[in-house]
Motif scaffolding. Structure first.
Motif, short mmCIF file in Angstrom:
data_model
loop_
_atom_site.label_atom_id
_atom_site.label_comp_id
_atom_site.label_asym_id
_atom_site.label_seq_id
_atom_site.Cartn_x
_atom_site.Cartn_y
_atom_site.Cartn_z
N LEU A 105 74.28 47.85 33.26
CA LEU A 105 74.23 47.40 34.64
C LEU A 105 73.42 48.41 35.45
O LEU A 105 73.66 49.62 35.37
CB LEU A 105 75.64 47.29 35.23
CG LEU A 105 75.68 46.87 36.72
CD1 LEU A 105 75.18 45.44 36.89
CD2 LEU A 105 77.09 47.02 37.29
N GLY B 83 77.70 45.34 42.70
CA GLY B 83 77.77 46.06 41.43
C GLY B 83 79.20 46.27 40.96
O GLY B 83 79.51 46.06 39.79
N ILE B 84 80.07 46.70 41.87
CA ILE B 84 81.47 46.92 41.52
C ILE B 84 82.12 45.61 41.08
O ILE B 84 82.87 45.57 40.10
CB ILE B 84 82.23 47.54 42.71
CG1 ILE B 84 81.75 48.97 42.95
CG2 ILE B 84 83.74 47.53 42.45
CD1 ILE B 84 82.27 49.59 44.23
N LEU C 151 81.10 44.82 37.58
CA LEU C 151 81.80 45.67 36.61
C LEU C 151 83.23 45.21 36.39
O LEU C 151 83.78 45.35 35.29
CB LEU C 151 81.79 47.12 37.09
CG LEU C 151 80.43 47.84 37.02
CD1 LEU C 151 80.50 49.15 37.78
CD2 LEU C 151 80.04 48.09 35.57
N GLN C 152 83.84 44.68 37.42
CA GLN C 152 85.22 44.21 37.30
C GLN C 152 85.31 42.86 36.60
O GLN C 152 86.34 42.53 36.01
CB GLN C 152 85.87 44.13 38.69
CG GLN C 152 86.08 45.49 39.34
CD GLN C 152 86.56 45.42 40.76
OE1 GLN C 152 86.22 44.46 41.49
NE2 GLN C 152 87.34 46.39 41.20
N HIS D 14 82.15 43.24 30.91
CA HIS D 14 82.07 44.54 30.22
C HIS D 14 80.62 45.00 30.17
O HIS D 14 79.72 44.23 29.86
CB HIS D 14 82.61 44.42 28.80
CG HIS D 14 82.27 45.61 27.95
ND1 HIS D 14 82.96 46.80 28.03
CD2 HIS D 14 81.29 45.81 27.02
CE1 HIS D 14 82.44 47.67 27.19
NE2 HIS D 14 81.42 47.10 26.57
N PHE D 15 80.41 46.28 30.47
CA PHE D 15 79.10 46.90 30.33
C PHE D 15 79.27 48.20 29.55
O PHE D 15 80.32 48.84 29.61
CB PHE D 15 78.49 47.20 31.70
CG PHE D 15 78.10 45.98 32.48
CD1 PHE D 15 76.84 45.44 32.35
CD2 PHE D 15 79.01 45.36 33.32
CE1 PHE D 15 76.47 44.30 33.06
CE2 PHE D 15 78.66 44.22 34.03
CZ PHE D 15 77.39 43.68 33.90
N LEU E 225 76.24 52.38 33.03
CA LEU E 225 75.84 52.07 34.40
C LEU E 225 74.73 53.03 34.83
O LEU E 225 74.87 54.25 34.71
CB LEU E 225 77.03 52.21 35.35
CG LEU E 225 76.76 52.18 36.85
CD1 LEU E 225 76.16 50.84 37.27
CD2 LEU E 225 78.04 52.47 37.63
N VAL F 147 84.37 53.19 40.65
CA VAL F 147 84.28 52.80 39.24
C VAL F 147 85.19 53.66 38.38
O VAL F 147 85.89 53.17 37.49
CB VAL F 147 82.82 52.90 38.75
CG1 VAL F 147 82.75 52.70 37.23
CG2 VAL F 147 81.94 51.87 39.44
N SER G 222 87.45 52.61 35.23
CA SER G 222 86.64 52.65 34.02
C SER G 222 86.11 54.05 33.75
O SER G 222 85.79 54.79 34.68
CB SER G 222 85.45 51.69 34.16
OG SER G 222 84.57 51.81 33.06
N MET H 201 83.41 54.27 31.68
CA MET H 201 82.10 53.95 31.11
C MET H 201 81.09 55.03 31.47
O MET H 201 81.20 55.68 32.52
CB MET H 201 81.61 52.60 31.65
CG MET H 201 81.25 52.62 33.12
SD MET H 201 80.75 51.01 33.75
CE MET H 201 79.41 50.62 32.65
N ILE I 186 78.04 56.86 33.08
CA ILE I 186 77.31 56.62 34.32
C ILE I 186 76.15 57.61 34.43
O ILE I 186 76.34 58.83 34.33
CB ILE I 186 78.22 56.78 35.55
CG1 ILE I 186 79.34 55.74 35.53
CG2 ILE I 186 77.41 56.64 36.84
CD1 ILE I 186 80.35 55.90 36.66
#
Length: 227
Positions: A5, A37-38, A41-42, A45-46, A49, A67, A71, A73, A75
């Motif tokens: 993303l 963007g948020i 993400l919710q 799945h990515f 970021l 985020v 998560s 994830m 960044i």
């Protein structure tokens, strides 16, 4: 195929990144502001970021904070400001890496691949125990007194590298070489920022650390004996 993303309000920049990363066999979704963007993400799945600091609604720092509330994830933050303090703030609130604009797309690709490796690498089942602190490499989880530590992928790997070499003093060069792909020189303060964040999770008193010790002028050492 990694799913990425991008939150970037500069449409020319966003389109360039989308096209380039798509050519590298990545699935790319773009959003022009932090709110969209948020929400993306919710919903979905990515794997990573790419987050611009300067956004029209809420800035990238606030997006990163939000985020991180749901998560871990990887960044990668982008900024045109060129201010070292922006980089430090981004790392302190949970970003895994930082890249100033303008940048070479090949460098961005290398950094994305590096944080994807750190975030998704599957190790053989290995568990490191140091008193109340446990690090499960295969599950990519660290716990203190049985409670999960809210570490980013980069911070977990940094902690694991130090723990694997417990009792050995490691310079910043050695740490970054062990982390693989994080192209920063040995004088970059990013390592120090991440160490500080890790200490806030694993030390009883981060100002008087007992687990990760600073060796002035050299680097860091992870203590073998811990309570």
């Amino acid at each position: 195929m990694a799913k990425i993303l991008i939150i970037e309000d500069d449409m020319q920049q966003s389109d360039m990144l989308c096209e380039y990363l798509s050519e590298q066999q990545m699935q790319v979704i773009c959003c022009a502001n932090g709110t969209d963007g948020i929400q993306a993400l919710q919903r979905d799945h990515f794997d990573a970021l790419i987050l611009d600091v300067g956004l029209p609604d809420i800035d990238g720092f606030e997006v990163c904070r939000r985020v991180r509330a749901f998560s871990q994830m990887p960044i990668l933050m982008l900024t045109a400001r060129g201010d070292e303090m922006d980089r430090i703030i981004g790392l302190e609130i949970g970003a895994d890496d930082y890249l100033p604009k303008p940048f070479n797309p090949r460098e961005l690709l290398a950094r994305i691949r590096a944080i994807l490796r750190r975030g998704s690498r599957e190790n053989s089942s290995t568990q490191l125990r140091f008193g109340r602190l446990e690090i499960n490499e295969s599950a990519h989880v660290a716990t203190l007194d049985g409670n999960n530590l809210n570490l980013t992928a980069y911070q977990f790997d940094l902690l694991t590298v130090l723990a694997r070499h417990a009792g050995r003093v490691m310079s910043r060069d050695q740490i970054m070489d062990a982390l693989k792909g994080h192209e920063l020189d040995s004088f970059d303060r990013s390592i120090d920022v991440h160490i500080s964040r890790i200490r806030s999770h694993i030390e009883d008193d981060p100002k008087k650390p007992r687990r990760i010790l600073t060796i002035r002028g050299t680097g860091y050492v992870f203590a073998r004996q811990q309570d």
